[in-house]
Design a protein around this motif. Structure first.
Motif, PDB file in Angstrom:
ATOM      1  N   ALA A 132       0.828  -1.207   0.000  1.00 54.20           N
ATOM      2  CA  ALA A 132       0.000   0.000   0.000  1.00 54.20           C
ATOM      3  C   ALA A 132       0.866   1.263   0.000  1.00 54.20           C
ATOM      4  N   ILE A 219      -1.492  -0.743  -8.653  1.00 54.47           N
ATOM      5  CA  ILE A 219      -1.942  -0.081  -7.434  1.00 54.47           C
ATOM      6  C   ILE A 219      -1.037   1.116  -7.155  1.00 54.47           C
ATOM      7  N   PHE A 250      -9.932  -1.946  -1.470  1.00 52.34           N
ATOM      8  CA  PHE A 250      -8.721  -2.421  -0.806  1.00 52.34           C
ATOM      9  C   PHE A 250      -8.867  -2.482   0.721  1.00 52.34           C
TER      10      PHE A 250
END
Length: 373
Positions: A132, A219, A250
């Motif tokens: 992330a 991403i 997510f």
């Protein structure tokens, strides 16, 4: 930005009220307005996306449809920004969504042309904290709906429909409670007013078949819990071959050491009490390596030290957050005679400074004595 949902484009949560939506739009419009970005095609594109998002979310009716059905639901409306009138019931929602007419000229669409499912779809994806923060590529395998060719997506054998016996073709059923009458969408035909004369053998009357799909997504850095990424043209397939979008929602796993709050990252640094007193310099971990933490002399427990720009990249490209190091002072659980003597000698070396409590306690005791005179 084009792959983000309307809420992410305006950088707001889905439960935002109209005041928040308007405020967010004004903020984004100021950033990307063409007058402020002459010749910048990317800023102009983002400005158009902000307008598109605001036109939808500022209208309660469109917002409700978008929350339920995504952009595909909005494509069935004859125009944007229509806010007059309201939905009397759930059946009216479908009429308004899929009808080519608006406002007062509603009419029921041909049931054979109505979709039995939403063309936009969602899949959930769990990623690591590291993925992330720094972004990555992921392969997704999922199942999507494709309209059954045997029944043309109607769920009826050879596509033959008859009037629904549950609602007699009205699409609604009515119930009485006392002197009040309530209507609801017919559970038999789901508001279409028609039902299969005989079920389709290929799809068992569902009107669709499930197929396997796969796609690789990129991403971006800074994605966070609840963020959604839109993959255009990878959703369900309708009766006319129209394909919706795939949305990826997510969920980010927690990290053992770092705790994220928006674009800021917190880390707890255990510090022995002598280091805090002396104001030592420590090497601490960051997202990209090591940082030097210079403690103040007499650093307090839970004191924060901020490192600007050492946090998470903003997913919308608006800079980076900070790294905040929180000092957690630790003390020895027991002392040897030698350590106790050394501490006593150290305390004596500070003289009166080491006894700040005495003046406070003496004045408090004198005050208490006066209570009993």
């Amino acid at each position: 930005m084009k792959d983000l949902s309307y809420y992410e484009i305006l950088e707001i949560s889905q439960d935002a009220d109209q005041t928040t939506i308007k405020k967010a739009y004004r903020k984004m419009a100021k950033i990307y307005h063409p007058d402020k970005n002459p010749g910048d095609n990317e800023a102009e594109h983002k400005f158009k996306l902000c307008n598109e998002a605001y036109q939808c979310l500022s209208d309660d009716k469109q917002k409700s449809i978008y929350d339920r059905y995504g952009k595909e639901g909005l494509s069935g409306m004859s125009g944007r920004g229509r806010s007059s009138g309201g939905f009397d019931d759930l059946g009216s929602i479908f009429e308004e969504m899929f009808s080519g007419f608006g406002g007062s000229s509603r009419r029921r669409q041909n049931p054979a042309e109505m979709e039995k499912y939403n063309l936009d779809m969602n899949v959930d994806m769990k990623i690591s904290f590291n993925e992330a923060i720094f972004g990555c590529e992921k392969d997704i395998e999922y199942k999507y709906k494709n309209s059954c060719k045997s029944c043309s997506g109607t769920g009826a054998k050879d596509g033959k429909l008859s009037t629904c016996t549950g609602c007699r073709g009205q699409g609604q059923v009515f119930m009485k409670q006392g002197f009040m009458t309530f209507s609801q969408t017919c559970p038999t035909c789901q508001g279409t007013g028609s039902a299969p004369s005989a079920p389709c053998d290929s799809c068992s009357a569902k009107g669709y078949l499930e197929e396997k799909g796969d796609v690789t997504i990129k991403i971006p850095k800074g994605i966070d819990n609840g963020n959604r990424l839109r993959v255009s043209g990878k959703g369900n397939i309708g009766k006319r071959g129209t394909r919706g979008d795939l949305y990826v929602t997510f969920s980010v796993k927690a990290d053992k050491h770092f705790q994220r709050e928006g674009n800021d990252v917190y880390i707890a640094i255990p510090v022995f009490f002598t280091q805090a007193v002396a104001g030592d310099t420590l090497n601490i971990p960051s997202l990209t390596g090591e940082l030097e933490l210079k403690l103040d002399i007499g650093t307090k427990d839970k004191q924060h030290f901020t490192f600007k720009g050492e946090g998470v990249d903003d997913v919308h490209g608006h800079g980076k957050g900070n790294l905040i190091a929180q000092v957690n002072i630790t003390y020895p659980k027991k002392l040897s005679d030698e350590q106790r003597a050394l501490l006593s000698k150290l305390q004596e070396s500070f003289g009166i400074e080491s006894k700040p409590h005495e003046s406070v306690l003496d004045s408090a005791i004198d005050k208490m004595k006066n209570w009993f005179k």
